[in-house]
Motif scaffolding. Structure first.
Motif, mmCIF file in Angstrom:
data_model
loop_
_atom_site.group_PDB
_atom_site.id
_atom_site.type_symbol
_atom_site.label_atom_id
_atom_site.label_comp_id
_atom_site.label_asym_id
_atom_site.label_seq_id
_atom_site.Cartn_x
_atom_site.Cartn_y
_atom_site.Cartn_z
ATOM 1 N N VAL A 130 4.893 -6.874 1.806
ATOM 2 C CA VAL A 130 5.142 -6.902 3.291
ATOM 3 C C VAL A 130 3.710 -6.523 3.528
ATOM 4 C CG1 VAL A 130 6.313 -5.760 4.848
ATOM 5 C CG2 VAL A 130 7.560 -5.992 3.104
ATOM 6 N N GLU A 131 3.060 -7.601 4.387
ATOM 7 C CA GLU A 131 1.735 -7.274 4.981
ATOM 8 C C GLU A 131 1.834 -6.224 6.032
ATOM 9 O OE1 GLU A 131 -0.675 -9.841 4.222
ATOM 10 O OE2 GLU A 131 -2.062 -8.807 5.888
ATOM 11 N N GLN A 132 1.101 -5.241 5.621
ATOM 12 C CA GLN A 132 1.367 -3.855 6.672
ATOM 13 C C GLN A 132 0.681 -3.877 7.616
ATOM 14 O OE1 GLN A 132 -0.694 -4.357 3.760
ATOM 15 N NE2 GLN A 132 -2.335 -2.722 3.500
ATOM 16 N N ALA A 133 0.803 -4.721 8.545
ATOM 17 C CA ALA A 133 -0.023 -5.118 9.660
ATOM 18 C C ALA A 133 0.094 -4.072 10.863
ATOM 19 C CB ALA A 133 0.251 -6.366 10.191
ATOM 20 N N ALA A 134 1.040 -3.153 10.834
ATOM 21 C CA ALA A 134 1.376 -2.248 11.941
ATOM 22 C C ALA A 134 0.516 -0.892 11.476
ATOM 23 C CB ALA A 134 2.665 -2.140 12.221
ATOM 24 N N GLY A 162 0.843 -1.064 0.039
ATOM 25 C CA GLY A 162 -0.199 0.048 -0.148
ATOM 26 C C GLY A 162 0.741 1.501 -0.048
ATOM 27 N N GLY A 163 2.409 0.884 -0.131
ATOM 28 C CA GLY A 163 3.014 2.295 -0.069
ATOM 29 C C GLY A 163 3.239 2.962 1.431
ATOM 30 N N HIS A 164 2.879 2.346 2.476
ATOM 31 C CA HIS A 164 3.177 2.853 3.693
ATOM 32 C C HIS A 164 4.506 2.691 4.026
ATOM 33 C CE1 HIS A 164 -1.206 2.998 4.523
ATOM 34 N NE2 HIS A 164 -1.246 1.721 3.816
ATOM 35 N N PRO A 212 -3.407 9.861 14.603
ATOM 36 C CA PRO A 212 -2.518 10.134 15.503
ATOM 37 C C PRO A 212 -1.257 10.226 14.745
ATOM 38 C CG PRO A 212 -3.719 8.277 16.445
ATOM 39 C CD PRO A 212 -4.469 8.638 14.948
ATOM 40 N N ASP A 213 -1.022 9.484 13.709
ATOM 41 C CA ASP A 213 0.431 9.509 12.851
ATOM 42 C C ASP A 213 0.653 10.632 12.112
ATOM 43 O OD1 ASP A 213 2.879 7.973 12.407
ATOM 44 O OD2 ASP A 213 2.037 7.782 10.315
ATOM 45 N N ARG A 216 5.628 3.536 18.273
ATOM 46 C CA ARG A 216 6.636 3.074 17.087
ATOM 47 C C ARG A 216 5.827 1.954 16.343
ATOM 48 N NH1 ARG A 216 11.094 2.341 19.339
ATOM 49 N NH2 ARG A 216 10.731 0.180 19.829
ATOM 50 N N THR A 217 5.813 2.113 14.832
ATOM 51 C CA THR A 217 5.009 1.038 14.214
ATOM 52 C C THR A 217 6.256 0.675 13.006
ATOM 53 O OG1 THR A 217 3.885 2.646 12.894
ATOM 54 C CG2 THR A 217 2.486 1.646 14.469
ATOM 55 N N VAL A 218 6.611 -0.605 13.162
ATOM 56 C CA VAL A 218 7.424 -1.024 12.043
ATOM 57 C C VAL A 218 7.146 -2.494 11.525
ATOM 58 C CG1 VAL A 218 8.943 -1.958 14.152
ATOM 59 C CG2 VAL A 218 9.960 -1.505 11.808
ATOM 60 N N HIS A 219 7.651 -2.673 10.271
ATOM 61 C CA HIS A 219 7.479 -4.024 9.578
ATOM 62 C C HIS A 219 8.802 -4.325 9.508
ATOM 63 C CE1 HIS A 219 4.024 -1.436 8.843
ATOM 64 N NE2 HIS A 219 3.211 -2.563 8.908
ATOM 65 N N ARG A 220 9.083 -5.534 9.561
ATOM 66 C CA ARG A 220 10.358 -6.501 9.173
ATOM 67 C C ARG A 220 10.022 -7.684 8.498
ATOM 68 N NH1 ARG A 220 11.152 -5.802 14.833
ATOM 69 N NH2 ARG A 220 12.477 -3.753 15.214
ATOM 70 N N VAL A 221 10.566 -7.900 7.355
ATOM 71 C CA VAL A 221 10.396 -9.001 6.569
ATOM 72 C C VAL A 221 11.452 -9.717 6.286
ATOM 73 C CG1 VAL A 221 10.888 -7.643 4.556
ATOM 74 C CG2 VAL A 221 9.220 -9.585 4.381
ATOM 75 N N ALA A 222 11.579 -11.157 5.879
ATOM 76 C CA ALA A 222 12.435 -12.006 5.472
ATOM 77 C C ALA A 222 12.135 -12.642 4.117
ATOM 78 C CB ALA A 222 12.696 -13.186 6.738
ATOM 79 N N ALA A 223 13.080 -12.466 3.249
ATOM 80 C CA ALA A 223 12.616 -13.220 1.992
ATOM 81 C C ALA A 223 13.076 -14.639 2.020
ATOM 82 C CB ALA A 223 13.363 -12.427 0.882
ATOM 83 N N LEU A 224 12.221 -15.594 2.082
ATOM 84 C CA LEU A 224 12.536 -17.174 2.199
ATOM 85 C C LEU A 224 12.176 -17.641 0.927
ATOM 86 C CD1 LEU A 224 10.927 -17.281 5.685
ATOM 87 C CD2 LEU A 224 13.523 -17.002 5.056
ATOM 88 N N ASP A 225 12.204 -18.906 1.081
ATOM 89 C CA ASP A 225 12.047 -19.572 -0.245
ATOM 90 C C ASP A 225 10.571 -20.222 -0.082
ATOM 91 O OD1 ASP A 225 14.659 -19.935 -1.483
ATOM 92 O OD2 ASP A 225 15.017 -21.005 0.629
ATOM 93 N N VAL A 226 9.603 -19.221 0.153
ATOM 94 C CA VAL A 226 8.336 -19.452 0.040
ATOM 95 C C VAL A 226 7.338 -18.996 -1.048
ATOM 96 C CG1 VAL A 226 8.408 -19.571 2.662
ATOM 97 C CG2 VAL A 226 7.889 -17.214 1.213
#
Lengths: 699, 334, 176
Positions: free
Chosen positions: A306-310, A143-145, A379-380, A323-333
């Motif tokens: 990246v699912e923008q769950a935060a 979503g470009g967040h 808020p943000d 603080r709202t942060v997304h972290r992601v790992a690129a896996l063989d999925v």
């Protein structure tokens, strides 16, 4: 105004759907039509070293086998999941490595089973953990967040808060599983490509095909007359589109590719698993001082999604430090993608569960806690809300549900072997809208024809847009005809992000209002071809708003937990929404209830497991991936406020397709806690988890 | 799915000789599992002998009060049969707890017994499975096995048998009737399905070419009550996480007969003999039930992710035993 | 028409009309309806008896047509959603009720839900119990279909749009 908008008009395609004559993408027969069956890879990472097609080709009825060695060369697409049969690499298990085209379904399936593929397999890694060494903070989430937002000093404020919640939740991989599997029927005629597909937006399908096959868009016609659900997974073209077009090109015949159900989890996108850490710090009155929502998720090797769950935590509550942060790992999925309310659905499960935990911590009513943290502005961003009414939703929901006087103590309501409880959650979903075109034509017989490439994936788009048109024209609904679902029609965006009706309706409104103006100034009979006005909302629909625009809602759930088995039953689920003007009470209710039902599934029954050894989702069919059945769904009620918001679009509507799933799982999980005293922080709440929790607490 | 020959049998004799005369033959009943497995490539028969029109489609009372259920009786008809409902409620309840209305309308009694495990590794040709391909290994043991066995599994296989019906038949002391090239015989339902051992490819004691022709239940003597209960991931249309069938008779305030079988815990319906022994002659108290069931489940060897099955099965069994005794003691029908 | 060993002439009565075809033994009823007879009302959702979208009536009983080899149905009567209302133009009461209740969205599971509901009504009238029928309910007498009975009996028909409450209401409308 004749007042069509808001009326519970019957679905225009209803007769065809109940009579079995509505045609879906596999159901366009034409002479010589062939059927195709894909061959999925059986390694999670590596390269194809050889494809032996001899046995398949010898089978009666098999026409050809496409592989990366003989398939037509495609131009590089924007979406790497569409680079099909172009090279030997295998980015994940289930990736298609061949396609068998045959005279019949039986021959195609048998042919696919006979294809022998050799691989050079490499070590794979498919297991997501919060501490995975490959985890990184991306630039953007879906979503470009922005992936990371920080206000003030969240850690310091948390540390000095009187009441604190520091908890982790996990949402498993989830699958859209629309009832109609992803399907396309393609044929080439005189250098033109004609495709029937099951898609949420044919415009994107055509654009992708034009790029891949190097064709001008005018030579491609894509239709999606009826679509058997999508829930995000048909938002952009999926492999069936490309494979059908390639196979039809190679065989010179019409070809249908209907993906087998078991293939879907690997190739049409899924909701990525999300690991959440929530820290809420509040004063003794429940006012949040700090809100930290950290999300870790996975994506594939070929595409960053990246699912923008935060992100909903940036909208919901007044917290000066966050603080709202997304972290992601690129896996063989497999590549994750959109599933109904991406971001909000898992994110609000975590946030709204944590709010419930904070309410428990404070000994405060969870409805009141939310009201106490109602922000004045977003808020943000600091932007004012165009409209909000979350507090009204909570209050109206509490009134209808009978929340008042609720005993907050967990685990004290017993009926025989059952423990009973109630829970609440808030909901939110952003208002999105995109530019669209539409035409409206007055015909000499007194009828009006509205044409727009909207897609009716079951939302009732035909019906609602006709209502919008009728009111703008000031004519009775039955005089408005409507055509949707084809690239032959004026271009329009996809049915997704709960933005379809707003985007299309805006253009329909403009075209019809313009036509009404033209007709007012027109004297004498209409010309034989009628009088047409075209509208294009570019520049208006996509202009930046100074307002934060979101729909809000509240969910209330009542559950019974069987202490013998750990089975949870939802006796009642009630939603109240502030979603702008409701354009069709009948179809809107169905959408809200549908979203809540999917939320019930997310809470109790749905989830799949990434098999570490093999690299695929173990629950790949509808016997093992449990979508809710009739018996799971007892009382579901959807209500809405009469919300007026003039800062949205000419109809004053917000999207309604997704908010029903947002927060529902939290309301149910919170009710399970209220019933049992057990706080389960991993979905779904299946009997194994619930019973284990009960045993830990009660024995 | 490979091409196959099709033969419609008009008699049991015709069926068994058609089977004998072809290699790679399979009997076709309701097809609800066989067709599914053929589509997956797990089964690839060269010929199907259609036995659905054999005159084995009735439920009849035998002299002495036993009940014979023809192998072709559809699950829905079995569950609705008045004699089954009233004398063997556990059987009716078990059948109705399984699958869906549509599947029960097609599935047969014989086919239900012969359905195969729903282990996802068994169903996926691209993965190792000793049951499907002996010697290839077991993907489930270290894989995803929340639904798998806690009792009687082996290093070779941890699959469970998926039938609900067979669990009730086991507890009810049913016998499976077979006709094959070497004539007719019968096997106790409790012994019909095997434990996997080192030959997990063999689900049952059935011999090549044998056809299930029916199931016989012993006479339901006065005072015998029974019930079935199942726990599952959704409210309907899901395989059991665990289930239990209980058959009980109270005599002079103590347990005079107990038949107890668990479903979804093992490679076969698990007849709980130890628990039955402990129950026999005991006063029907919750403590006695718990003691008996714990004796049985002491043999459980849970895997990494399915330890929950032990307390689940325990709770189910104690609950059904309690309900049946309460009903018997208050004189209500079970 | 291919190898005789693997094909057989088969006659079905579909929606009242006799149809004789030489079928590949592998052809299931669902594919025969959809591919050979162009009766595409019955849908393919899973192809493995796990979703109910393919539900039709065979000899009056609801079944998953994706799991039935057509050759094995020689001589059977098949009713699909297209034939539910007979020859009449008027929709079947269930079809009307589904329309009135908005008991569907995308429509893909709808023909299966409707055929299944038709089967449910017949089964209940014939006294067939369900998982939620009281064990003590008398045998052979019609089973009253309350909401819980309807939900249980229709549970073999998945609906991903979540039209379940409306479907149950539609079936109730037809009962009352």
């Amino acid at each position: 105004m004749t007042g069509s908008v808001g009326a519970p008009a019957e679905r225009r395609e209803g007769r065809e759907k109940v009579g079995g004559t509505a045609r879906y993408a596999a159901e366009f027969h034409s002479p010589g039509r062939a059927q195709a069956w894909p061959v999925p890879s059986t390694v999670a990472r590596g390269r194809v070293t050889g494809v032996d097609t001899a046995a398949a080709l010898e089978m009666p009825g098999v026409l050809t086998v496409l592989t990366h060695e003989n398939a037509p060369r495609l131009a590089e697409p924007d979406d790497p999941t569409l680079v099909l049969l172009q090279d030997a690499r295998v980015p994940h298990r289930g990736w298609f490595v061949a396609l068998v085209v045959a005279e019949t379904l039986e021959a195609a399936r048998a042919g696919a089973a006979a294809v022998r593929v050799a691989y050079d397999a490499e070590e794979h890694d498919v297991t997501l953990t919060a501490s995975h060494p490959g985890v990184y903070v991306p630039e953007d989430a879906n979503g470009g967040h922005p992936a990371l937002r920080e206000q003030g000093d969240p850690d310091g404020a948390f540390g000095s808060s009187a009441a604190r919640v520091d908890v982790a939740y996990r949402v498993p991989p989830l699958h859209n599983h629309p009832m109609e599997p992803h399907t396309s029927t393609a044929r080439w005629e005189d250098g033109r490509l004609i495709l029937h597909t099951s898609s949420q937006g044919t415009g994107a399908v055509r654009a992708a095909l034009a790029g891949l096959f190097g064709l001008p868009e005018e030579r491609i016609v894509v239709t999606a007359e009826h679509v058997g659900g999508g829930f995000g997974s048909k938002g952009t073209p999926r492999p069936d589109v490309v494979l059908a077009a390639m196979a039809a090109h190679e065989t010179g015949r019409p070809v249908t590719v209907a993906l087998p159900r078991r293939c879907l989890p690997a190739v049409v996108g899924h909701r990525a698993p999300t690991l959440h850490r929530l820290r809420l710090g509040a004063d003794t009155d429940g006012r949040l001082a700090s809100l930290v929502h950290e999300v870790t998720t996975h994506t594939s090797r070929i595409k960053e999604f990246v699912e923008q769950a935060a992100v909903p935590a940036r909208v919901m509550y007044a917290a000066p430090n966050s603080r709202t942060v997304h972290r992601v790992a690129a896996l063989d999925v497999p590549s994750p993608s959109w599933m109904r309310a991406p971001g909000e659905a898992p994110g609000m499960y975590a946030l709204e569960s944590a709010m419930d935990e904070l309410a428990t911590e404070l000994g405060m009513d969870p409805v009141e806690l939310r009201i106490r943290n109602e922000p004045g502005v977003e808020p943000d961003s600091g932007r004012p809300f165009s409209s909000r009414h979350l507090v009204e939703c909570l209050r109206e929901g509490a009134r209808r549900f009978g929340w008042a006087g609720r005993d907050p103590r967990p685990g004290v309501r017993r009926e025989g072997p059952l423990l009973l409880g109630t829970g609440v959650s808030a909901a939110t979903y952003p208002v999105m809208v995109g530019p669209s075109t539409a035409t409206a034509r007055a015909l000499p017989d007194g009828s009006f024809l509205v044409r727009i490439n909207a897609t009716d994936i079951g939302t009732g788009a035909r019906t609602v847009l006709a209502q919008v048109g009728a009111d703008a024209l000031g004519v009775p609904l039955e005089r408005v005809l409507i055509e949707v679902g084809s690239t032959e029609l004026p271009s329009a965006p996809l049915a997704g992000g709960s933005s379809g009706t707003a985007s299309w309706g805006w253009a329909v409104h403009e075209a019809c209002a313009g036509l009404a103006g033209r007709l007012a100034g027109h004297a004498g009979p209409l010309p034989a071809q009628g009088l047409e006005v075209r509208a294009d909302t570019t520049g208006a629909a996509d202009s930046e708003s100074e307002f934060a625009r979101h729909a809000f809602g509240a969910h209330f759930a009542e559950v019974a937990v069987d202490t013998v088995t750990g089975e949870v039953r939802v006796g009642r689920l009630l939603g109240v929404y502030a979603a702008g003007r409701i354009l069709n009470a009948r179809t809107a209710r169905s959408q809200f209830v549908g979203g809540m039902t999917m939320g019930l599934g997310m809470a109790l029954t749905e989830g799949s497991t990434m098999d570490a050894a093999f690299g695929d989702f173990t629950e790949s069919d509808l016997a093992s991936y449990h979508v809710p059945v009739h018996a799971d769904v007892a009382g579901i009620e959807a209500h809405w406020l009469d919300e007026e918001d003039s800062r949205l679009n000419p109809m004053g509507s917000k999207g309604i397709g997704e908010i029903g799933i947002v927060g529902t799982a939290a309301a149910i999980g919170n009710a399970v806690h209220h019933a049992t005293g057990v706080r389960l922080r991993e979905l779904p709440l299946t009997p194994d988890r619930v019973l284990t929790g009960l045993l830990d607490r009660w024995t | 799915m490979k091409e196959f020959a099709y033969v419609r049998a008009g008699s049991v004799e015709e069926a068994t000789s058609a089977y004998a005369s072809r290699t790679g033959a399979r009997y076709l009943g309701g097809g609800t599992n066989l067709v599914d497995l053929m589509k997956l490539g797990v089964e690839a028969p060269a010929a199907l002998i259609d036995v659905t029109r054999l005159p084995l489609d009735s439920v009849e009372e035998l002299p002495g009060g036993a009940l014979r259920i023809g192998a072709m009786v559809r699950n829905s008809d079995l569950a609705a049969h008045p004699l089954v409902r009233h004398r063997y409620p556990a059987l009716s309840q078990a059948v109705l707890a399984g699958a869906s209305g549509q599947l029960r309308n097609a599935a047969t009694t014989g086919g239900n017994l012969l359905q195969r495990t729903r282990c996802p590794y068994f169903q996926d040709l691209s993965k190792p499975c000793n049951k499907r391909e002996p010697g290839s290994g077991c993907g489930a043991r270290d894989g995803v096995h929340r639904d798998h066995a806690v009792l009687g599994h082996s290093a070779h296989c941890i699959a469970t048998h998926p039938s609900d019906m067979a669990v009730a038949l086991t507890a009810l002391d049913g016998r499976v009737e077979l006709v094959g090239p070497e004539g007719a015989r019968s096997v106790a339902a409790a012994d019909f399905h095997r434990l996997p051992g080192d030959r997990p490819e063999q689900d049952t004691e059935i011999r090549p070419g044998e056809l299930v022709t029916g199931v016989v239940l012993p006479a339901a003597t006065a005072g015998l009550s029974s019930a079935y209960r199942k726990a599952r991931d959704r409210a309907s249309y899901a395989f059991a996480l665990a289930s239990v069938a209980v058959v009980l008779r109270l005599e002079d305030g103590v347990i005079g007969h107990a038949g107890l079988a668990f479903g979804a815990l093992a490679h076969r319906p698990w007849r709980a003999r130890r628990a039955e022994e402990a129950l026999l002659g005991a006063a029907p108290t919750r403590a006695a039930f718990e003691h008996a069931v714990d004796l049985e489940l002491a043999a459980a060897q849970p895997l990494r992710d399915n330890a929950y099955k032990v307390p689940l099965a325990r709770n189910l069994a104690v609950d059904v035993l309690s309900r049946l005794t309460d009903a018997a003691l208050t004189g209500r029908a079970s | 028409m291919g190898n005789l060993q693997h094909h057989s002439p088969t006659t079905l009565r579909v929606n009242g009309k006799p149809r004789t075809l030489t079928v590949d033994h592998r052809r299931v009823l669902l594919d025969l309806l959809r591919e050979d007879l162009d009766l595409t009302g019955a849908k393919k959702g899973c192809d493995h008896g796990q979703c109910g979208a393919c539900t039709v009536l065979v000899d009056g009983r609801r079944v998953n047509s994706c799991l039935l080899f057509a050759v094995a149905l020689d001589g059977c009567e098949v009713t699909t959603v297209e034939g539910l209302s007979g020859d009449g133009e008027e929709p079947h009461p269930l079809q009307r009720a589904f329309l009135e209740r908005d008991a569907f969205q995308c429509g893909y599971c709808t023909p299966g839900q409707i055929c299944s509901a038709a089967g449910v009504l017949a089964e209940a009238a014939a006294g067939h119990p369900s998982h939620v029928t009281a064990p003590a309910a008398p045998s052979g007498e019609p089973v009253p279909l309350d909401r819980e009975e309807i939900r249980e009996r229709l549970s073999g028909n998945l609906c991903r749009c979540g039209a379940y409450p409306r479907i149950a209401e539609a079936v109730e409308d037809v009962i009352s």
